[in-house]
Design an enzyme around this catalytic site. Sequence first.
Site, mmCIF file in Angstrom:
data_model
loop_
_atom_site.group_PDB
_atom_site.id
_atom_site.type_symbol
_atom_site.label_atom_id
_atom_site.label_comp_id
_atom_site.label_asym_id
_atom_site.label_seq_id
_atom_site.Cartn_x
_atom_site.Cartn_y
_atom_site.Cartn_z
ATOM 1 N N TYR A 157 0.885 -1.173 0.194
ATOM 2 C CA TYR A 157 -0.028 -0.041 0.004
ATOM 3 C C TYR A 157 0.779 1.254 0.299
ATOM 4 C CZ TYR A 157 -3.626 3.412 1.543
ATOM 5 O OH TYR A 157 -4.434 4.537 1.584
ATOM 6 N N LYS A 161 1.110 4.088 -3.126
ATOM 7 C CA LYS A 161 0.797 5.638 -2.890
ATOM 8 C C LYS A 161 1.997 6.322 -3.172
ATOM 9 C CE LYS A 161 -3.420 4.698 -1.793
ATOM 10 N NZ LYS A 161 -4.603 5.506 -2.916
#
Length: 256
Positions: A157, A161
Amino acid sequence: MSPRIALITGASRGIGAAVARCLAKDGFDVAINDLPAQLPALESLQKEIDSMGRRVYIHTANISDAGEVENMVNSTVETLGGLDAMVANAGIVGGLTPLTESGSEEAWDQVMGINARGTFLCYKYAAKAMIVQGRGGRIIGASSVAGKQGMGHASAYTASKFAIRGLTQSAAQELAKYGITVNAYAPGPIDTPIVDTFGLDEAGKKALIDSETKKTLVGRLGKPEEIASIASYLASQESAFTTGQTISVNGGQFFD
């Protein structure tokens, strides 16, 4: 003046739904996207936006599939008459998987496929449509507090990002000559259903929310509407001098 047209991915709930409502209030006609399983939620949102007097078009698609994204953008242009703002909001967390545990490779592929590849595809096909139109445009991505400060047990994750921040800066340099700005928002802890996807029990979810809340200066979780207000500015005509930026909205969780 013809209405401007926005396409928002991951719009069935949370930040995506809030962005769609906000842009409709700003005078945009909107196309709203999510996976086919989220169609009932999209139809409910469609009724809300219809009541505002704006045109709204539903297009279900998997944003990690290039053909589906290309079709989604082209169908939006054909149905609503163009594309002025792409909000590539869709993303997943993929659970809190420690780096060394089994399954981390699968989590990496899944999360990077949706968050990084999916955002890249949305940027690509939106840019192509906007260039053909010749009237500029706004492309907006969804980074995260985890895209500015790494998060333990969430390597995929976090990497995805960070990737969106880099993609945003690169695309901004390529597309400026066409009058297209490219920016992203980076939410901190926001009160949305995404916490339900972390694979935690109720006690674990409460502990995580309490921990994230304590990190903020304002002492609370953010609201989806507070992210939508940033998307509203980035989609506006007044944001023409802002490009290549990833704007933190984190309650003072940390300073850039």
